[in-house]
Write a protein that holds these residues in place. Structure first.
Motif, PDB file in Angstrom:
ATOM      1  N   LYS A  88       5.342   5.416  20.076  1.00  0.00           N
ATOM      2  CA  LYS A  88       5.997   4.140  20.389  1.00  0.00           C
ATOM      3  C   LYS A  88       7.277   3.979  19.583  1.00  0.00           C
ATOM      4  O   LYS A  88       8.272   3.469  20.087  1.00  0.00           O
ATOM      5  N   ALA A  89       7.262   4.427  18.340  1.00  0.00           N
ATOM      6  CA  ALA A  89       8.459   4.330  17.498  1.00  0.00           C
ATOM      7  C   ALA A  89       9.595   5.177  18.072  1.00  0.00           C
ATOM      8  O   ALA A  89      10.753   4.750  18.095  1.00  0.00           O
ATOM      9  N   GLU A  90       9.260   6.374  18.540  1.00  0.00           N
ATOM     10  CA  GLU A  90      10.282   7.236  19.144  1.00  0.00           C
ATOM     11  C   GLU A  90      10.835   6.610  20.422  1.00  0.00           C
ATOM     12  O   GLU A  90      12.040   6.674  20.684  1.00  0.00           O
ATOM     13  N   THR A  91       9.964   5.994  21.191  1.00  0.00           N
ATOM     14  CA  THR A  91      10.391   5.342  22.426  1.00  0.00           C
ATOM     15  C   THR A  91      11.319   4.172  22.121  1.00  0.00           C
ATOM     16  O   THR A  91      12.342   3.988  22.784  1.00  0.00           O
ATOM     17  N   ARG A  92      10.984   3.374  21.101  1.00  0.00           N
ATOM     18  CA  ARG A  92      11.853   2.250  20.707  1.00  0.00           C
ATOM     19  C   ARG A  92      13.210   2.755  20.233  1.00  0.00           C
ATOM     20  O   ARG A  92      14.248   2.200  20.573  1.00  0.00           O
ATOM     21  N   GLU A  93      13.203   3.825  19.448  1.00  0.00           N
ATOM     22  CA  GLU A  93      14.463   4.392  18.949  1.00  0.00           C
ATOM     23  C   GLU A  93      15.312   4.907  20.108  1.00  0.00           C
ATOM     24  O   GLU A  93      16.520   4.706  20.138  1.00  0.00           O
ATOM     25  N   PHE A  94      14.671   5.541  21.072  1.00  0.00           N
ATOM     26  CA  PHE A  94      15.394   6.014  22.250  1.00  0.00           C
ATOM     27  C   PHE A  94      16.024   4.833  22.990  1.00  0.00           C
ATOM     28  O   PHE A  94      17.171   4.898  23.431  1.00  0.00           O
ATOM     29  N   GLY A  95      15.286   3.740  23.123  1.00  0.00           N
ATOM     30  CA  GLY A  95      15.804   2.540  23.781  1.00  0.00           C
ATOM     31  C   GLY A  95      17.021   1.979  23.058  1.00  0.00           C
ATOM     32  O   GLY A  95      17.994   1.565  23.686  1.00  0.00           O
ATOM     33  N   ARG A  96      16.977   1.978  21.729  1.00  0.00           N
ATOM     34  CA  ARG A  96      18.134   1.490  20.950  1.00  0.00           C
ATOM     35  C   ARG A  96      19.345   2.393  21.166  1.00  0.00           C
ATOM     36  O   ARG A  96      20.465   1.919  21.340  1.00  0.00           O
ATOM     37  N   GLU A  97      19.115   3.695  21.159  1.00  0.00           N
ATOM     38  CA  GLU A  97      20.220   4.635  21.384  1.00  0.00           C
ATOM     39  C   GLU A  97      20.790   4.481  22.792  1.00  0.00           C
ATOM     40  O   GLU A  97      22.001   4.542  22.984  1.00  0.00           O
ATOM     41  N   LEU A  98      19.925   4.276  23.749  1.00  0.00           N
ATOM     42  CA  LEU A  98      20.372   4.103  25.129  1.00  0.00           C
ATOM     43  C   LEU A  98      21.238   2.852  25.271  1.00  0.00           C
ATOM     44  O   LEU A  98      22.262   2.871  25.945  1.00  0.00           O
ATOM     45  N   ARG A  99      20.851   1.774  24.611  1.00  0.00           N
ATOM     46  CA  ARG A  99      21.644   0.538  24.682  1.00  0.00           C
ATOM     47  C   ARG A  99      23.021   0.715  24.057  1.00  0.00           C
ATOM     48  O   ARG A  99      23.984   0.083  24.468  1.00  0.00           O
TER      49      ARG A  99
END
Length: 127
Positions: free
Chosen positions: A5-16
């Motif tokens: 979940k942490a990796e997914t959240r980090e990916f979401g931040r990078e995508l934004r």
């Protein structure tokens, strides 16, 4: 993407934070009703200020359908004239890609127009 979940959240931040996003879709997406959902998601990303590059497969398989249909229509005419046309006709990949590219581009133009977005194509080849 798979991960914690942490990796997914980090990916979401990078995508934004990304200015340009490259999206690659395969032939299966093109042949299912899923391409409409992809276009909707791309429109949302565009409205959020992202530049989108869509890399799409599918022109060869669409071209095979187009050429096969044309071959069958020609075969029907040929059978009426007394000839015989086989069902198992090989098509060259480059010919299929050429035959399918305009149909694929037309599909994207119609889908993106629903969101008042323009699209264009760049053809890439190995030669």
């Amino acid at each position: 993407m798979t991960g914690t979940k942490a990796e997914t959240r980090e990916f979401g931040r990078e995508l934004r934070r990304a200015r340009t996003i490259l999206i690659k879709i395969g032939t299966e997406i093109v042949h299912t009703s899923g391409h409409g959902n992809i276009v909707e998601q791309i429109a949302v990303l565009h409205m959020r200020g992202h530049n989108i590059i869509l890399v799409s497969s599918g022109s060869i398989s669409i071209g095979k359908m187009v050429l096969r249909r044309q071959h069958l229509l020609w075969g029907s005419m040929q059978s009426h004239l007394g000839g015989h046309v086989g069902d198992n006709v090989p098509f060259y990949e480059k010919a299929c890609a050429a035959a399918g590219q305009s149909g694929l581009q037309s599909l994207y133009e119609v889908l993106f127009a629903q969101y008042h977005l323009n699209c264009s194509q760049v053809l890439a080849s190995d030669r």
